[in-house]
Design an enzyme around this catalytic site. Structure first.
Site, PDB file in Angstrom:
ATOM      1  N   SER A 106      58.141 -12.556  80.805  1.00 34.14           N
ATOM      2  CA  SER A 106      58.439 -12.466  79.572  1.00 34.14           C
ATOM      3  C   SER A 106      59.729 -12.070  79.652  1.00 34.14           C
ATOM      4  O   SER A 106      60.597 -11.739  78.169  1.00 34.14           O
ATOM      5  CB  SER A 106      58.136 -10.965  79.134  1.00 34.14           C
ATOM      6  N   LYS A 109      61.034 -13.748  76.652  1.00 34.95           N
ATOM      7  CA  LYS A 109      61.699 -13.187  75.518  1.00 34.95           C
ATOM      8  C   LYS A 109      63.208 -12.874  75.293  1.00 34.95           C
ATOM      9  O   LYS A 109      63.438 -12.527  73.777  1.00 34.95           O
ATOM     10  CB  LYS A 109      60.675 -11.641  74.980  1.00 34.95           C
ATOM     11  N   SER A 166      57.453  -5.354  75.290  1.00 41.89           N
ATOM     12  CA  SER A 166      57.048  -6.656  75.608  1.00 41.89           C
ATOM     13  C   SER A 166      56.497  -7.160  74.555  1.00 41.89           C
ATOM     14  O   SER A 166      55.492  -7.888  74.737  1.00 41.89           O
ATOM     15  CB  SER A 166      57.237  -6.444  76.852  1.00 41.89           C
ATOM     16  N   LYS A 294      65.539  -7.137  80.542  1.00 40.61           N
ATOM     17  CA  LYS A 294      64.697  -7.276  80.059  1.00 40.61           C
ATOM     18  C   LYS A 294      62.926  -7.660  81.336  1.00 40.61           C
ATOM     19  O   LYS A 294      63.743  -8.006  82.310  1.00 40.61           O
ATOM     20  CB  LYS A 294      64.390  -8.733  78.846  1.00 40.61           C
TER      21      LYS A 294
END
Length: 471
Positions: A106, A109, A166, A294
């Site tokens: 993720s 992202k 997320s 993140k």
């Protein structure tokens, strides 16, 4: 009178004539110049000395670091790769297999976050714009907020769900809203990665999901996966924190209630947020100054985390990839960030508005003044081991071509660049930073009368120099 004597006499006579001609020519020219001095003094108003900046860089010798920097090996990192950078200089402070391309999960992202925030910043999209959910996000699995086909939410609501929770479905909905389809958005992601200088990054989707976990109808035809090195993740994070300094408005949220009817809010996967220091389950991981960025996890990627924290005005970005547990991605990040904050500091080498020693002024065409003083437009700072100064940087300048430096020139206008290079004691590579050289004052365009007499003056100065060389 002998022939020999006559020859000498003739040569002497010729020599005297030549000398007389030279003196006559010089006399005529000097007389003309005296006549010119009777013209209005306006013609010579440009002889006033140009202004200069008052602050001048004074190089000095670097001081030895107070203590040696520990090796990366001494940290005992239990990850596949890691990197630590300072975003304003781009200086790499720690590198462990940092260029190896790995599944980023993720952390992918972050590129979606960057692109959406960039469109809002440029006025091409608003946080309040309505996004209509379609089939692809409604069928996306993994971390999600259970969007249904036809749901409508604002860009900001979906962005927070992506940044905090997320949410894969929110991410795909944003991608489709921007580009019409997720695969068109992926093209934009890969183009942007190249522009940013990311060398290994390749994206097949907006989320970081494995290809086999994407809805079959919306998978790319090529059999590839998302990949990104720790260094590329750090570069991407650098662009986020520098281009969108308000990023923490979203990434530092501890929780977010997506719908009023939702029983439970979305909880931020980032356990290291400084705000978590009073949360029993997270306080052991909370890190001073940490406000993003993140997390990521898939079976192929393991546990990953791109973190950023600021202390004493210095921000660092860390990336760890392939940790063996959710908790360990944070404990290993702590080791990396501690390494940076404990051993390095950002030191100013050259203050803003500094005059370059060998380039105090640059010539200006067709102006009231013939030149203008120049200084640097911002300060120059370098990363150094603690206890080391940042003085003694070398500088190279480059001025805009003369035909471009034509009055009028506004104060603060760029007239060139100054590139500073500094090799800190105890660090392997020299650091380089380029800043603009800007005009200290306005330079108005000169009137035709002034420019006419300036041209006459320059003509006679050149002519006088030519005559002087005859003697």
């Amino acid at each position: 009178m002998s022939k020999k004597w006559n020859g000498r006499y003739e040569k002497s006579k010729i020599k005297r004539k030549r000398h007389f001609v030279k003196k006559s020519v010089a006399s005529v020219m000097l007389l003309n110049m005296l006549c010119i001095t009777a013209l209005p003094t306006l013609a010579f108003a440009d002889q006033t000395a140009p202004k200069t900046a008052t602050e001048t860089a004074k190089p000095s010798t670097s001081v030895s670091a107070k203590s040696s920097i520990p090796s990366v090996e001494s940290l005992g990192l239990n990850v596949k790769s890691a990197v630590l950078i300072e975003p304003t200089t781009g200086e790499v402070l720690l590198s462990y297999n940092a260029d190896n391309p790995l599944p980023p999960a993720s952390m992918t992202k972050m590129m979606t976050e960057y692109l959406v925030a960039d469109l809002v910043k440029k006025g091409k999209m608003k946080w309040t714009d309505t996004v209509t959910v379609h089939e692809n996000p409604s069928k996306t699995i993994g971390s999600r907020i259970f969007l249904a086909d036809g749901d409508q939410h604002t860009v900001e609501e979906l962005y927070i769900a992506m940044a905090v929770g997320s949410a894969n479905d929110a991410t795909v909905a944003l991608a489709e809203h921007v580009s019409g389809s997720e695969q068109e958005f992926v093209k934009l992601m890969n183009e942007t990665a190249k522009k940013m200088g990311m060398k290994t990054a390749y994206f097949i989707n907006a989320t970081g999901l494995s290809r086999s976990d994407m809805p079959s109808k919306f998978r790319p035809t090529e059999d590839r996966e998302d990949v990104m090195s720790a260094m590329d993740a750090a570069i991407l994070a650098k662009y986020i924190v520098t281009d969108h300094p308000d990023f923490a408005k979203y990434t530092s949220k501890q929780s977010y209630k997506f719908r009023p009817r939702d029983k439970n809010p979305i909880i931020n996967y980032n356990w290291m947020l400084e705000a978590n220091k009073n949360i029993p389950n997270f306080k052991a991981y909370a890190y001073p100054g940490l406000d993003g960025l993140k997390t990521g996890h898939t079976s192929n990627a393991g546990n990953c985390f791109t973190g950023t924290a600021v202390r004493n005005g210095m921000r660092l970005i860390s990336v760890v990839m392939g940790a063996d547990s959710e908790a360990h991605r944070f404990t290993e990040t702590k080791k990396v960030l501690d390494f940076g904050f404990n051993n390095f500091e950002l030191k100013q080498s050259i203050p803003a508005k500094t005059e370059i020693k060998d380039l105090a002024t640059v010539p200006i065409k067709k102006g009231v003044e013939t030149s203008v003083a120049v200084v640097t437009d911002q300060d120059v700072s370098f990363m150094v081991p603690k206890g080391t100064d940042a003085k003694g940087a070398t500088v190279k300048t480059q001025v805009i071509p003369e035909d471009k430096l034509v009055a009028p020139i506004k104060k603060g206008s760029k007239v060139g660049t100054a590139t500073y290079t500094y090799k800190a004691e105890g660090m392997d590579k020299a650091q380089v930073k380029t800043v603009n050289l800007v005009a200290v004052d306005d330079v108005e365009k000169g009137g035709w009368f002034r420019l006419f007499f300036r041209a006459i003056k320059e003509m006679f100065v050149d002519l006088f120099d030519g005559i002087k060389n005859l003697f």
